[in-house]
Scaffold this motif. Structure first.
Motif, PDB file in Angstrom:
ATOM      1  N   LEU A   1       0.812  -1.214   0.000  1.00  0.00           N
ATOM      2  CA  LEU A   1       0.000   0.000   0.000  1.00  0.00           C
ATOM      3  C   LEU A   1       0.850   1.270   0.000  1.00  0.00           C
ATOM      4  CD1 LEU A   1      -2.603  -1.151   2.676  1.00  0.00           C
ATOM      5  CD2 LEU A   1      -2.688  -1.440   0.181  1.00  0.00           C
TER       6      LEU A   1
ATOM      7  N   THR B   1      -8.257   1.394  -0.150  1.00  0.00           N
ATOM      8  CA  THR B   1      -6.941   1.200   0.452  1.00  0.00           C
ATOM      9  C   THR B   1      -7.071   0.873   1.936  1.00  0.00           C
ATOM     10  OG1 THR B   1      -5.962   2.737  -1.139  1.00  0.00           O
ATOM     11  CG2 THR B   1      -4.677   2.268   0.844  1.00  0.00           C
TER      12      THR B   1
ATOM     13  N   ASP C   1      -8.169  -2.664   2.244  1.00  0.00           N
ATOM     14  CA  ASP C   1      -7.049  -3.581   2.005  1.00  0.00           C
ATOM     15  C   ASP C   1      -6.104  -3.613   3.208  1.00  0.00           C
ATOM     16  OD1 ASP C   1      -8.008  -4.285  -0.489  1.00  0.00           O
ATOM     17  OD2 ASP C   1      -6.658  -2.937  -1.587  1.00  0.00           O
TER      18      ASP C   1
ATOM     19  N   ARG D   1      -0.019   3.841  -2.752  1.00  0.00           N
ATOM     20  CA  ARG D   1      -1.430   4.036  -3.100  1.00  0.00           C
ATOM     21  C   ARG D   1      -2.013   5.241  -2.390  1.00  0.00           C
ATOM     22  NH1 ARG D   1      -4.223  -1.788  -2.687  1.00  0.00           N
ATOM     23  NH2 ARG D   1      -6.030  -0.450  -2.434  1.00  0.00           N
TER      24      ARG D   1
END
Length: 134
Positions: free
Chosen positions: A61, A70, A73, A64
């Protein structure tokens, strides 16, 4: 005879959470990568249990934008990394908490439920931070 106190257990669990979250686990074949490197902890090349891996995929991540996807995730990757604590009966439940701290920072926290029912809150961002050079 060694006596393990509840304080020793809590210290060990805090350390286990930090190692589990901040060691880079090898990326799954389905993970989207920035380059060709899948990284991963070298010790996973010789697992005692087939398929066993240490760490999390939170590192995926790092480039991102901080969107709801995000954040989702991040929660999934953290839960995956900490699942072994339940599987190995060190705790009976793991909750992952998130807190948005500005436009580009996400703090993660965990609440572990110990076998005796006590809850242990762990906020790794208090001890582990990324420093940005300006």
């Amino acid at each position: 005879m060694t006596i393990i106190t509840i304080d020793d257990q809590k210290t060990s669990l805090r350390r286990a959470v930090e190692i589990s979250l901040f060691t880079w686990c090898r990326a799954a074949p389905s993970d989207q990568l920035d380059d060709d490197e899948r990284y991963g902890y070298w010790g996973d090349s010789f697992p005692l249990v087939a398929g066993d891996q240490l760490g999390s995929r939170l590192w995926l991540l790092r480039r991102r934008k901080l969107t709801p996807e995000t954040i989702g995730d991040a929660v999934t990757f953290a839960r995956d990394a900490l699942r072994w604590l339940v599987d190995d009966s060190h705790v009976i439940d793991v909750q992952v908490l998130t807190e948005r701290a500005g436009p580009s920072r996400l703090n993660l926290g965990t609440i572990l439920t110990l076998p005796n029912g006590e809850r242990l809150e762990i906020y790794p961002h208090e001890n582990w931070q990324v420093l940005y050079a300006v």
